[in-house]
Scaffold this active site. Sequence first.
Site, PDB file in Angstrom:
ATOM      1  N   HIS A 285     147.828  21.940  87.058  1.00 13.76           N
ATOM      2  CA  HIS A 285     149.300  22.089  86.531  1.00 13.76           C
ATOM      3  C   HIS A 285     149.806  20.937  86.879  1.00 13.76           C
ATOM      4  O   HIS A 285     150.190  20.579  88.039  1.00 13.76           O
ATOM      5  CB  HIS A 285     149.849  23.421  87.401  1.00 13.76           C
ATOM      6  CG  HIS A 285     151.436  23.690  87.019  1.00 13.76           C
ATOM      7  ND1 HIS A 285     151.846  24.844  86.631  1.00 13.76           N
ATOM      8  CD2 HIS A 285     152.464  22.693  86.769  1.00 13.76           C
ATOM      9  CE1 HIS A 285     153.065  24.924  86.347  1.00 13.76           C
ATOM     10  NE2 HIS A 285     153.365  23.290  86.352  1.00 13.76           N
TER      11      HIS A 285
ATOM     12  N   HIS B 271     152.748  17.785  84.916  1.00 10.89           N
ATOM     13  CA  HIS B 271     153.484  17.252  84.057  1.00 10.89           C
ATOM     14  C   HIS B 271     153.502  15.788  83.583  1.00 10.89           C
ATOM     15  O   HIS B 271     153.826  14.987  84.823  1.00 10.89           O
ATOM     16  CB  HIS B 271     155.129  17.651  84.483  1.00 10.89           C
ATOM     17  CG  HIS B 271     155.578  19.116  84.439  1.00 10.89           C
ATOM     18  ND1 HIS B 271     155.968  19.804  83.543  1.00 10.89           N
ATOM     19  CD2 HIS B 271     155.156  19.924  85.552  1.00 10.89           C
ATOM     20  CE1 HIS B 271     156.123  21.189  83.900  1.00 10.89           C
ATOM     21  NE2 HIS B 271     155.629  21.124  85.140  1.00 10.89           N
TER      22      HIS B 271
ATOM     23  N   LYS C 128     151.127  28.173  78.067  1.00  4.58           N
ATOM     24  CA  LYS C 128     152.047  28.158  79.114  1.00  4.58           C
ATOM     25  C   LYS C 128     153.196  29.255  78.729  1.00  4.58           C
ATOM     26  O   LYS C 128     153.919  28.570  77.882  1.00  4.58           O
ATOM     27  CB  LYS C 128     152.374  26.921  79.565  1.00  4.58           C
ATOM     28  CG  LYS C 128     153.431  26.700  80.828  1.00  4.58           C
ATOM     29  CD  LYS C 128     152.960  27.250  81.850  1.00  4.58           C
ATOM     30  CE  LYS C 128     154.089  27.352  83.159  1.00  4.58           C
ATOM     31  NZ  LYS C 128     154.361  26.312  83.726  1.00  4.58           N
TER      32      LYS C 128
ATOM     33  N   HIS D 264     154.904  30.632  84.438  1.00  8.27           N
ATOM     34  CA  HIS D 264     155.912  30.289  85.331  1.00  8.27           C
ATOM     35  C   HIS D 264     156.847  31.699  85.515  1.00  8.27           C
ATOM     36  O   HIS D 264     157.487  32.278  85.044  1.00  8.27           O
ATOM     37  CB  HIS D 264     157.111  29.490  84.749  1.00  8.27           C
ATOM     38  CG  HIS D 264     158.148  29.197  85.629  1.00  8.27           C
ATOM     39  ND1 HIS D 264     158.011  27.556  85.995  1.00  8.27           N
ATOM     40  CD2 HIS D 264     159.025  29.719  86.470  1.00  8.27           C
ATOM     41  CE1 HIS D 264     159.132  27.602  87.080  1.00  8.27           C
ATOM     42  NE2 HIS D 264     159.514  28.728  87.175  1.00  8.27           N
TER      43      HIS D 264
ATOM     44  N   HIS E  90     152.034  27.904  90.418  1.00 11.98           N
ATOM     45  CA  HIS E  90     152.581  27.645  91.474  1.00 11.98           C
ATOM     46  C   HIS E  90     153.414  28.457  92.525  1.00 11.98           C
ATOM     47  O   HIS E  90     154.693  28.612  92.323  1.00 11.98           O
ATOM     48  CB  HIS E  90     153.783  26.429  91.142  1.00 11.98           C
ATOM     49  CG  HIS E  90     154.605  26.592  90.024  1.00 11.98           C
ATOM     50  ND1 HIS E  90     155.199  27.943  89.725  1.00 11.98           N
ATOM     51  CD2 HIS E  90     154.955  26.050  88.756  1.00 11.98           C
ATOM     52  CE1 HIS E  90     156.011  27.849  88.629  1.00 11.98           C
ATOM     53  NE2 HIS E  90     155.613  26.690  87.955  1.00 11.98           N
TER      54      HIS E  90
ATOM     55  N   ASP F  47     151.918  20.740  90.216  1.00 12.70           N
ATOM     56  CA  ASP F  47     153.284  20.682  89.424  1.00 12.70           C
ATOM     57  C   ASP F  47     154.105  19.487  89.786  1.00 12.70           C
ATOM     58  O   ASP F  47     155.066  19.422  89.993  1.00 12.70           O
ATOM     59  CB  ASP F  47     154.078  22.243  89.995  1.00 12.70           C
ATOM     60  CG  ASP F  47     154.987  22.514  89.152  1.00 12.70           C
ATOM     61  OD1 ASP F  47     155.136  21.927  87.728  1.00 12.70           O
ATOM     62  OD2 ASP F  47     156.095  23.245  89.653  1.00 12.70           O
TER      63      ASP F  47
HETATM   64  O1  DOR Z   1     160.360  22.065  89.393  1.00 11.26           O
HETATM   65  C1  DOR Z   1     160.035  22.355  88.549  1.00 11.26           C
HETATM   66  N1  DOR Z   1     159.881  21.073  87.627  1.00 11.26           N
HETATM   67  N2  DOR Z   1     159.460  23.418  87.897  1.00 11.26           N
HETATM   68  C2  DOR Z   1     158.933  23.646  86.664  1.00 11.26           C
HETATM   69  O2  DOR Z   1     158.767  24.608  86.514  1.00 11.26           O
HETATM   70  C3  DOR Z   1     159.113  22.603  85.710  1.00 11.26           C
HETATM   71  C4  DOR Z   1     158.984  21.147  86.280  1.00 11.26           C
HETATM   72  C5  DOR Z   1     159.596  20.025  85.412  1.00 11.26           C
HETATM   73  O3  DOR Z   1     159.211  20.225  84.108  1.00 11.26           O
HETATM   74  O4  DOR Z   1     160.314  19.309  85.705  1.00 11.26           O
HETATM   75 ZN    ZN Z   2     155.276  23.084  86.183  1.00 15.20          ZN
END
Ligand code: DOR
Ligand code: ZN
Length: 335
Positions: free
Chosen positions: A13, A15, A95, A134, A168, A240
Amino acid sequence: MKTHTLLMPLDMHLHLRDGVMLETVAPLSAYSFSGGIVMPNLVPPVETLEDVRAYKERIMATIPNDYFEPYMTLFYKNYDKKFLASVSNDIMAIKLYPAGITTNSEGGVSSFNIEEMRETLEAMSILGIPLCVHGESDGFVMDREAEFMSVYELLAKNFPDLKIIMEHITTKEAVEMLDKYKNLYATITVHHLIITLDDVVGGMMMPHNFCKPIAKRPEDKEALLSVALNAHPKVMFGSDSAPHPQDKKESAGCAAGVFSAPIALQLLCDVFEKHNKLENLQTFVSDNAQSIYKICPEFKEIILEKRDFIVPNIYGTVVPMYAGKTINWAIQSVE
Ligand code: DOR
Ligand code: ZN
């Protein structure tokens, strides 16, 4: 010196963002991980085959020297069967975000009407496309994940052949759900194994520990530790890691997200060592994900050593978790 070797670590997971941010963060994950599930919450979200292919190319362009497999995802919508069949070879999962629940999730699902979702979720079951979720309601922030358990049950019961990943997880309620349905799995971050709400707002407010779902109570952290440290076969590591520029975190309206990717393996070694469970880290950080997602990453060997490492204050414009602090493990070599 004490060392610990990990083979093909996977971040299930992640970003990576886009543009300059992507150029900053993707090489950091590519250095120490073999691959990762890349979240689709760009602006606009990744929702066509062209989006997936173009985003994958932009990711690969930032990591010319390291081998890293970006496992691509689509942003959930009620896609039809034909479309799903046409993208199934290009994606690893889809997702689902409840609408508005977190960063860039405005286009998410606004009501969990099973009949409206049936065509999509049945097609995903047949095609073997996992659904990553999520899982938070729109209730009081500390109760959001626990309240979402009824939605997981509804999905798990109605679509028994769909692999559903509770992303998460942060609560004992989610941990308890794992063994209730054979088709429910989970990812766990490293920060949720270390921090509780106290580390976010218990003293001075700590924006770099603020994320969604928010860190919970000590007993929730203990429940997460019990399954992660024992490498429960249905849990996988997913950082995450969610980078935001420093000015978006250190501001009156702090964006949610903990940037942990460059120190994730080091912190995991520390947590597992402190609990005398280092021998289970390989399973948590790679083997379980390989069996759940049926993937076979290319060989990569990371040797970590137990020595002081000072976390950089900033990577590009992003402040990492534990910026400027000394942590107990460092990466010695990567092959
Ligand atoms: O804290 C988070 N940031 N939780 C999420 O689900 C998305 C993520 C983000 O994309 O910044
Ligand atoms: Zn995330």
